[in-house]
Design an enzyme around this catalytic site. Structure first.
Site, PDB file in Angstrom:
ATOM      1  N   HIS A  43      41.077  41.187  42.299  1.00  0.00           N
ATOM      2  CA  HIS A  43      41.924  40.191  41.644  1.00  0.00           C
ATOM      3  C   HIS A  43      43.154  39.953  42.518  1.00  0.00           C
ATOM      4  O   HIS A  43      44.222  40.531  42.277  1.00  0.00           O
ATOM      5  CB  HIS A  43      42.334  40.686  40.251  1.00  0.00           C
ATOM      6  N   GLU A  70      38.460  37.589  40.720  1.00  0.00           N
ATOM      7  CA  GLU A  70      39.218  37.099  39.581  1.00  0.00           C
ATOM      8  C   GLU A  70      40.526  36.467  40.062  1.00  0.00           C
ATOM      9  O   GLU A  70      41.071  36.875  41.086  1.00  0.00           O
ATOM     10  CB  GLU A  70      39.578  38.248  38.635  1.00  0.00           C
ATOM     11  N   HIS A 190      39.552  44.814  30.487  1.00  0.00           N
ATOM     12  CA  HIS A 190      40.973  45.104  30.285  1.00  0.00           C
ATOM     13  C   HIS A 190      41.136  46.274  29.326  1.00  0.00           C
ATOM     14  O   HIS A 190      40.835  46.178  28.138  1.00  0.00           O
ATOM     15  CB  HIS A 190      41.773  43.912  29.766  1.00  0.00           C
TER      16      HIS A 190
END
Length: 237
Positions: A43, A70, A190
């Site tokens: 990410h 991401e 998450h």
């Protein structure tokens, strides 16, 4: 079996803290794949405070599983994804100063923008996923964007599970049911951990993939990375 994609941002954070190349993110990605992980997630953020844009290019040749990138689809990010052509791109509406991802897309408000970006990625053969809160309206909106998958934002579930409220899974179950009806693939991520992952997996029908980084790396400090990867794989079967 739900696939485990290991987010290696925390390895890059540790590397960057000393300004060198230890630990090496490419070697770490190779190792966790060898240990059984079925994907690698990165990410990159605009300030490159952990994963650097160059890391995406360095990682691409050595990933033998699935490569998931991401991020917020700003022009620089879009160019990176089109250059590297990962297996999957996951769109996340991060503010530039966000410490970590803290909300899903408003798929209704940003429908036109998401449609445009997703079409570009899909035209280049890249599977698309969008980060969403466990809200039925947002799942319906996600379908309208043309995305292949959604990634359920699981922070709320993880918090409720930690305080003993297993009913916190219910909005996720409802959203998964709707996503399956709409033929949207389901990913999640998450704050998922060894403590809460099995209960989540057992209750989310059609869960294709989880992306786990922070907890997995923290747990590995005590238990060892190879052991932890195997523990996740066991819980996801």
């Amino acid at each position: 079996m739900t696939k485990l994609s290991v987010n290696i941002n925390k390895i890059a954070t540790l590397r960057n803290s000393r300004g060198g190349d230890v630990p090496n993110v490419v070697q770490f990605a190779m190792d966790v794949q060898r240990f059984g992980a079925q994907g690698i997630t990165i990410h990159p953020r605009p300030d490159e405070r952990h994963i650097r844009y160059q890391d995406a290019y360095d990682l691409k040749p050595i990933i033998t599983t699935e490569f998931n990138i991401e991020g917020n689809p700003i022009p620089k990010f879009i160019d990176l994804v089109l250059d590297t052509k990962p297996t999957q791109v996951t769109l996340v509406p991060d503010a530039e100063d966000a410490i970590t991802s803290n909300a899903g897309w408003d798929t209704i408000k940003h429908k036109s923008f998401l449609q445009e970006v997703i079409k570009e990625f899909k035209n280049n053969g890249i599977r698309t996923s969008i980060f969403v809160d466990p809200d039925l309206h947002q799942i319906e909106g996600a379908k309208e964007t043309g995305t292949d998958r959604i990634e359920l934002y699981t922070e709320a579930y993880a918090h409720q599970y930690k305080i003993g409220n297993k009913n916190g899974i219910e909005p996720y179950m409802e959203c998964a049911g709707l996503a399956n009806t709409l033929q949207l693939g389901i990913n999640a991520g998450h704050d998922l951990s060894l403590d809460n992952i099995q209960f989540f997996k057992e209750n989310i029908t059609g869960l294709l993939e989880v992306s786990i980084g922070h907890a997995l790396v923290a747990e590995s400090l005590y238990l060892g990375i190879e052991n932890v990867v195997q523990m996740y794989l066991h819980k996801l079967r």
